[in-house]
Scaffold this motif. Sequence first.
Motif, PDB file in Angstrom:
ATOM      1  N   VAL A  87       0.993  -1.336   0.023  1.00  0.00           N
ATOM      2  CA  VAL A  87      -0.024   0.164   0.102  1.00  0.00           C
ATOM      3  C   VAL A  87       0.860   1.257   0.059  1.00  0.00           C
ATOM      4  N   GLY A  92       0.548   1.787  -6.933  1.00  0.00           N
ATOM      5  CA  GLY A  92       0.872   0.401  -6.593  1.00  0.00           C
ATOM      6  C   GLY A  92       0.598  -0.581  -7.678  1.00  0.00           C
ATOM      7  N   PHE A 122      -2.676  -3.771  -5.674  1.00  0.00           N
ATOM      8  CA  PHE A 122      -2.637  -2.533  -4.696  1.00  0.00           C
ATOM      9  C   PHE A 122      -2.576  -1.143  -5.668  1.00  0.00           C
TER      10      PHE A 122
END
Length: 176
Positions: free
Chosen positions: A98, A127, A151
């Motif tokens: 994250v 991400g 992510f």
Amino acid sequence: MSATPATPVRVLVAYGTANGATAQIAGAIADVLRKAGLQAEPRLVRFVADVSPYEAVVLGSGLYAGRWQKDARKFVRRHHRALAARPLWLFSSGPLDVSASQRDIPATPSVQRLADELGAREHVTFGGCLHEDAHSRGARMILRSGKGGDFRDFPAIEKWAAHIADALLAERGVSP
């Protein structure tokens, strides 16, 4: 001022990907640009023969060991002069955690060199995403270590794309 340009700005959203996740980021960027009145086309870098029809380029790639995907690097070498001659934004897709949603992650040294050489207006790192269906040996090793998952932060991606649209429209004298 009108809300959309008389002739839409043509924007190439080119991307390099090994497992398809970066294609979805490019698609999301192109969607936002189109909603803003621009003519945006997401294309896999290996299928872009000519950059000249486009007034601006958004170029991105997944990161693999700190470097862009091989086809994306070849694309930059092949179109270096044309990319440097038009508005250019770069993005990387990479961290399998994250962190990219929590803070700005600077470009890796190799990507920063590209950004500097090409005079890119901006680089952002999003991400990454790595699912069980990934096929490369390196991807399978990462998955075995328990580091897979999605992510990508699509609201952040869309916000960045809107920022690009605003900049391009402002240069045309069009209010967003």
